[in-house]
Scaffold this motif. Structure first.
Motif, PDB file in Angstrom:
ATOM      1  N   THR A  97       2.104 -19.924  32.683  1.00 38.20           N
ATOM      2  CA  THR A  97       1.706 -20.955  31.714  1.00 38.20           C
ATOM      3  C   THR A  97       0.331 -20.696  31.137  1.00 38.20           C
ATOM      4  O   THR A  97      -0.007 -21.187  30.062  1.00 38.20           O
ATOM      5  CB  THR A  97       1.703 -22.342  32.372  1.00 38.20           C
ATOM      6  OG1 THR A  97       0.920 -22.251  33.569  1.00 38.20           O
ATOM      7  CG2 THR A  97       3.116 -22.792  32.691  1.00 38.20           C
ATOM      8  N   ASP A  98      -0.489 -19.865  31.826  1.00 39.62           N
ATOM      9  CA  ASP A  98      -1.866 -19.657  31.358  1.00 39.62           C
ATOM     10  C   ASP A  98      -1.950 -18.616  30.251  1.00 39.62           C
ATOM     11  O   ASP A  98      -2.920 -18.586  29.495  1.00 39.62           O
ATOM     12  CB  ASP A  98      -2.766 -19.236  32.537  1.00 39.62           C
ATOM     13  CG  ASP A  98      -2.293 -17.937  33.171  1.00 39.62           C
ATOM     14  OD1 ASP A  98      -1.064 -17.699  33.179  1.00 39.62           O
ATOM     15  OD2 ASP A  98      -3.134 -17.156  33.641  1.00 39.62           O
ATOM     16  N   ALA A  99      -0.963 -17.731  30.153  1.00 42.15           N
ATOM     17  CA  ALA A  99      -1.004 -16.678  29.146  1.00 42.15           C
ATOM     18  C   ALA A  99       0.345 -16.575  28.459  1.00 42.15           C
ATOM     19  O   ALA A  99       1.378 -16.878  29.056  1.00 42.15           O
ATOM     20  CB  ALA A  99      -1.353 -15.341  29.783  1.00 42.15           C
ATOM     21  N   CYS A 100       0.320 -16.172  27.214  1.00 48.36           N
ATOM     22  CA  CYS A 100       1.567 -16.018  26.448  1.00 48.36           C
ATOM     23  C   CYS A 100       1.476 -14.725  25.660  1.00 48.36           C
ATOM     24  O   CYS A 100       0.568 -14.536  24.862  1.00 48.36           O
ATOM     25  CB  CYS A 100       1.752 -17.224  25.531  1.00 48.36           C
ATOM     26  SG  CYS A 100       3.204 -17.076  24.501  1.00 48.36           S
ATOM     27  N   VAL A 101       2.409 -13.839  25.929  1.00 52.02           N
ATOM     28  CA  VAL A 101       2.341 -12.488  25.374  1.00 52.02           C
ATOM     29  C   VAL A 101       3.266 -12.356  24.173  1.00 52.02           C
ATOM     30  O   VAL A 101       4.414 -12.801  24.204  1.00 52.02           O
ATOM     31  CB  VAL A 101       2.725 -11.449  26.441  1.00 52.02           C
ATOM     32  CG1 VAL A 101       2.704 -10.039  25.851  1.00 52.02           C
ATOM     33  CG2 VAL A 101       1.789 -11.543  27.635  1.00 52.02           C
ATOM     34  N   THR A 102       2.742 -11.734  23.101  1.00 51.85           N
ATOM     35  CA  THR A 102       3.544 -11.401  21.930  1.00 51.85           C
ATOM     36  C   THR A 102       3.681  -9.888  21.867  1.00 51.85           C
ATOM     37  O   THR A 102       2.681  -9.181  21.832  1.00 51.85           O
ATOM     38  CB  THR A 102       2.858 -11.913  20.652  1.00 51.85           C
ATOM     39  OG1 THR A 102       2.671 -13.317  20.777  1.00 51.85           O
ATOM     40  CG2 THR A 102       3.713 -11.631  19.437  1.00 51.85           C
ATOM     41  N   LEU A 103       4.907  -9.399  21.876  1.00 55.59           N
ATOM     42  CA  LEU A 103       5.147  -7.947  21.878  1.00 55.59           C
ATOM     43  C   LEU A 103       5.470  -7.443  20.479  1.00 55.59           C
ATOM     44  O   LEU A 103       6.275  -8.033  19.770  1.00 55.59           O
ATOM     45  CB  LEU A 103       6.325  -7.609  22.806  1.00 55.59           C
ATOM     46  CG  LEU A 103       6.859  -6.170  22.732  1.00 55.59           C
ATOM     47  CD1 LEU A 103       5.836  -5.173  23.244  1.00 55.59           C
ATOM     48  CD2 LEU A 103       8.169  -6.032  23.489  1.00 55.59           C
ATOM     49  N   GLN A 104       4.811  -6.328  20.110  1.00 57.10           N
ATOM     50  CA  GLN A 104       5.162  -5.655  18.863  1.00 57.10           C
ATOM     51  C   GLN A 104       5.324  -4.169  19.131  1.00 57.10           C
ATOM     52  O   GLN A 104       4.671  -3.623  20.015  1.00 57.10           O
ATOM     53  CB  GLN A 104       4.080  -5.889  17.813  1.00 57.10           C
ATOM     54  CG  GLN A 104       4.044  -7.331  17.356  1.00 57.10           C
ATOM     55  CD  GLN A 104       2.875  -7.613  16.460  1.00 57.10           C
ATOM     56  OE1 GLN A 104       1.726  -7.420  16.852  1.00 57.10           O
ATOM     57  NE2 GLN A 104       3.158  -8.057  15.262  1.00 57.10           N
ATOM     58  N   ASP A 105       6.189  -3.538  18.350  1.00 52.95           N
ATOM     59  CA  ASP A 105       6.423  -2.108  18.507  1.00 52.95           C
ATOM     60  C   ASP A 105       6.064  -1.391  17.209  1.00 52.95           C
ATOM     61  O   ASP A 105       6.867  -1.307  16.293  1.00 52.95           O
ATOM     62  CB  ASP A 105       7.899  -1.855  18.855  1.00 52.95           C
ATOM     63  CG  ASP A 105       8.206  -0.368  18.963  1.00 52.95           C
ATOM     64  OD1 ASP A 105       7.269   0.452  18.817  1.00 52.95           O
ATOM     65  OD2 ASP A 105       9.374  -0.030  19.196  1.00 52.95           O
ATOM     66  N   PRO A 106       4.842  -0.860  17.126  1.00 54.48           N
ATOM     67  CA  PRO A 106       4.450  -0.187  15.887  1.00 54.48           C
ATOM     68  C   PRO A 106       5.065   1.203  15.769  1.00 54.48           C
ATOM     69  O   PRO A 106       4.893   1.863  14.752  1.00 54.48           O
ATOM     70  CB  PRO A 106       2.928  -0.070  15.997  1.00 54.48           C
ATOM     71  CG  PRO A 106       2.552  -0.793  17.248  1.00 54.48           C
ATOM     72  CD  PRO A 106       3.765  -0.860  18.107  1.00 54.48           C
TER      73      PRO A 106
END
Lengths: 473, 318
Positions: A97-106
């Motif tokens: 709940t303390d962190a929220c990750v957004t993944l991208q693939d360049p």
């Protein structure tokens, strides 16, 4: 299965991925965009980013996971090209709940490194965490782009990792990344092809040379393996196994470069002899031609790495089920020396506004059973540096369609713990590009490997000095 | 705004250089001048932002050197001196000049041949074939290079089977000696359709009465084509030579992709742009790369000015 591979992509780095990058430089010389033979194409994929996209992303890169963060959580941007990584990110987000990750693939390799380098140089726009291969980590360390993870508890995971992997991410007392996957090497061969020529996997390099000659003398069109002189990474990994590692670097301005020493020249002479006898072929590795020749039996095997079964599988049509893994041949009879080809780490970048949460994510991703239960499976199929998974009987017992009922991970896991420690110079991209050209001349027979090594010694010394290093041999 | 009013005004706008005329300009002409400026300004702003400013910045950057140990310092013309003395860089320049020197004339000859056939209307389904010949131009160069890489592959490419079948064994289209000819073939395939369309359009604009007069004089067809049509489309041909030369000087994608099919032929300095790319991106020497790009730009501008000068002289003679 996967088209994963840190190193496989490396070979292609010079190729398709360069196009976007070069556009900026060639802008100068570009008066025309419509005519002529070289207008720039390519670029990044243009799928629209979903609503949660942060500004810290290469233009148009789609968000693969995350993006629906609550406002209380620290927003972490994460770049990686391993397929299926979104599954791990979703798992992390649903359990934290303390962190929220957004993944991208360049994009793989350069596709990621070019925008990453640009953002780091610009001082803004870099992700919090990104996938960086082992050999490139010192290139980021030297420019002070990485956060030391020791204050965030990284050291408590040390005993959970293969010693080679942990040595790669640490420098002095600092730990600059968390290791994830790697590629212990082995002799990967077609059982039926070798049986046809009455060859069993060689235990030493002397036997290997004899077998290579034996096979080629029975069938002048076939070879035991391909010697990919154009691939400096493969060469260097094999040099590590031979005790001929050509670089020493532990930070700072002092750098050792040694391509012309006795151990290096002995290594070069071994392979040059096989080239002279036409006992090995010399084509581009990880190329369509190599895959076809492996599949059709022109090549009996390859010195490949743990990711090879997955990497090679999509190209196999005729030889499904015939592939086996054996330990690397040894320079000393009875030895058990392995080596590594490729692999990735997950550093936190100094631009991060939430280094604690970014480190927490990197540590969770690489050092928990929870994460590895996901990323070891297809399409990610990562080969773990994380010992609890690497040494588990279920991982060693995995089978792959191209290997029939055999268990290649038994061999690769054993090799994983006997890899000689190596240190990379902090400009590996230059080493790989220049090496591809200098050693490429060996493929054409225009140059011997020994002379290419001597030439490379001079080229690398000149480059390192131009970059301000004190060079010793 | 009547046409008669517009004409003299336009003439004034295009010749603002003599002060006498400027003083005589009417209020209307000044308004016209301001309108012209307003039309041009958006372009000039964008042009300055995306062309002039980066160019100036590259020139500025090329005067500095950044080292991994020691940081950035002013180095004057050291980068230029390194470029001018680099045998690899000039080797690449000569290679692309040879490439362009063969590829461009052959391609233009083929393009003119097809454009003439389309123009004469002797071929059935002309528009269909025009579209077909144009298709390679619509294929991204990366894609066509990958496709040609498979076609020319030394192990199992169909072109190789073809050479085997006619008796050339161990033929390698991508070997050191044949890489340039192979890329010439690829480039001709990619660009002939595009050049053909330009030439076809130019041929269409040749006045019909001239051709009709020649026909009435019993001029043979080949003479009409070579002596009348060809000279009349010369401006289009010169423009195509100009554009294709600039493109040839920037050869990058085809050899870079083919490098994955054949090891050890395409080096990291094979063409000037590949050299710039490996210097700036792979070696991290952005400022040296900028100096190389400036030198290449100067070479391209010199060729352009020379070709425009040629065009101007031609006009003067007529």
């Amino acid at each position: 299965m996967l088209s994963r591979g840190s190193s496989p992509r490396r070979t292609n780095r010079f190729a398709a991925t360069g196009i976007a990058g070069v556009a900026a430089v060639t802008l100068l010389a570009a008066c025309s965009s419509s005519g002529g033979s070289s207008s720039s194409g390519g670029g990044t994929a243009s799928a629209p980013a979903s609503s949660g996209a942060t500004s810290a992303s290469p233009t148009g890169t789609p968000v693969l996971a995350g993006g629906n963060c609550s406002s209380s959580a620290a927003h972490i941007t994460f770049w990686a090209w391993v397929p299926g990584m979104n599954r791990a990110v979703n798992e992390f987000n649903s359990t934290h709940t303390d962190a929220c990750v957004t993944l991208q693939d360049p994009g793989a390799g350069t596709g990621e490194y070019v925008p990453l380098n640009n953002a780091l140089k610009a001082g803004t726009g870099a992700p919090d965490v990104a996938e960086v291969e082992f050999d490139l980590l010192p290139s980021y360390e030297i420019q002070k782009y990485l956060v030391d993870l020791v204050p965030y508890g990284a050291n408590k995971y040390k005993s959970l990792f293969a010693p080679w992997a942990w040595s790669q991410v640490s420098q002095g007392n600092a730990v600059y990344a968390m290791p994830s996957d790697f590629g212990p090497m082995g002799f990967y061969y077609n059982q039926q092809t070798l049986a046809k020529y009455k060859i069993t996997p060689p235990a030493t390099w002397d036997e290997f040379a004899a077998d290579a000659v034996k096979l080629h003398s029975q069938n002048p069109k076939a070879y035991l393996i391909n010697f990919p002189a154009n691939d400096p990474q493969w060469l260097m990994d094999m040099m590590a196994q031979a005790g001929a590692w050509p670089f020493q670097y532990t930070g700072g301005a002092n750098l050792t470069i040694n391509w012309a020493g006795p151990a290096q020249q002995k290594f070069a002479a071994y392979w040059q002899k096989l080239l002279d006898e036409h006992a090995v072929s010399a084509i581009a590795d990880l190329s369509p031609q190599e895959s076809t020749e492996l599949d059709t039996g022109t090549l009996g095997g390859a010195i490949y790495s743990a990711w090879a079964p997955s990497y090679f599988a999509p190209n196999v049509k005729h030889s499904v089920g015939q592939w086996r893994a054996a330990a690397l041949p040894q320079w000393t009879a009875g030895g058990k020396v392995g080596t590594d080809w490729g692999g990735s780490t997950y550093p936190v970048f100094s631009q991060s506004k939430h280094p604690a949460q970014a480190a927490e994510f990197s540590e969770w991703l690489t050092a928990t059973d929870q994460s590895w239960s996901i990323v070891k499976t297809p399409p990610s199929s990562l080969f773990p540096t994380y010992l609890p998974t690497l040494q588990s009987s279920s991982f060693k017992a995995l089978t792959y369609p191209i290997s029939g009922t055999s268990q290649p991970n038994q061999v690769f896991s054993a090799g994983a713990l006997s890899i000689p420690l190596t240190t990379w110079p902090p400009f590996m991209t230059q080493v790989l590009t220049q090496g591809a050209t200098t050693f490429g001349a060996v493929v054409n027979g225009k140059q011997t490997l020994m002379r290419a090594f001597t030439a490379f010694q001079q080229q690398e010394t000149a480059y390192a000095k131009s970059q301000g290093f004190n060079v010793t041999t | 705004m009547s046409e008669t009013a517009l004409r003299p005004a336009a003439r004034v706008v295009t010749r603002p250089s003599t002060p006498r005329k400027r003083r005589r300009r009417s209020a209307y002409a000044r308004r016209q001048g301001r309108a012209g400026l307003a039309f041009v300004t958006p372009f000039m702003i964008i042009f300055t932002l995306i062309m002039i400013a980066p160019l100036g910045y590259a020139v500025y950057q090329s005067l500095y050197t950044t080292k991994l140990i020691g940081g950035t310092s002013f180095s004057g013309f050291a980068n230029y001196s390194a470029v001018l003395q680099s045998g690899d860089f000039w080797g690449g320049v000569i290679r692309v000049i040879i490439f362009g020197g063969i590829q461009i004339p052959v391609m233009l000859a083929i393009a003119f041949f097809f454009a003439t056939i389309f123009d004469l209307g002797v071929a059935r389904w002309g528009p269909l074939f025009r579209a077909i010949y144009f298709i390679p131009f619509a294929v991204p160069i990366v894609v066509s290079s990958v496709m040609w890489g498979f076609l020319l592959d030394p192990a199992y490419g169909p072109f190789n089977h073809l050479m085997n079948a006619v008796g050339f064994h161990n033929f390698n289209w991508l070997s050191g000696n044949l890489m340039i000819p192979s890329i010439i073939i690829i480039a001709i395939w990619e660009w002939t359709g595009y050049n053909c369309i330009i030439l076809y359009t130019a041929l269409k604009s040749v006045p019909r009465d001239v051709i009709e007069a020649a026909i009435l004089d019993d001029t043979p067809l080949w003479r009409i084509i070579v002596r009348i049509k060809l000279p009349m489309v010369r401006p289009a041909i010169i423009m195509l030579v100009f554009i294709n030369t600039i493109g040839a000087m920037q050869l990058f994608i085809e050899p870079t992709i083919l490098n994955n099919y054949q090891a050890g032929v395409v080096t990291n300095t094979w063409t000037p742009v590949i050299d710039i790319y490996s210097t700036a991106i792979s070696n991290g020497q952005y400022q040296l790369g900028a100096a190389m790009a400036v030198v290449l730009a100067v070479i391209v501008v010199a060729i352009s000015v020379a070709s425009l000068g040629f065009r101007g002289r031609r006009r003067g003679q007529q």
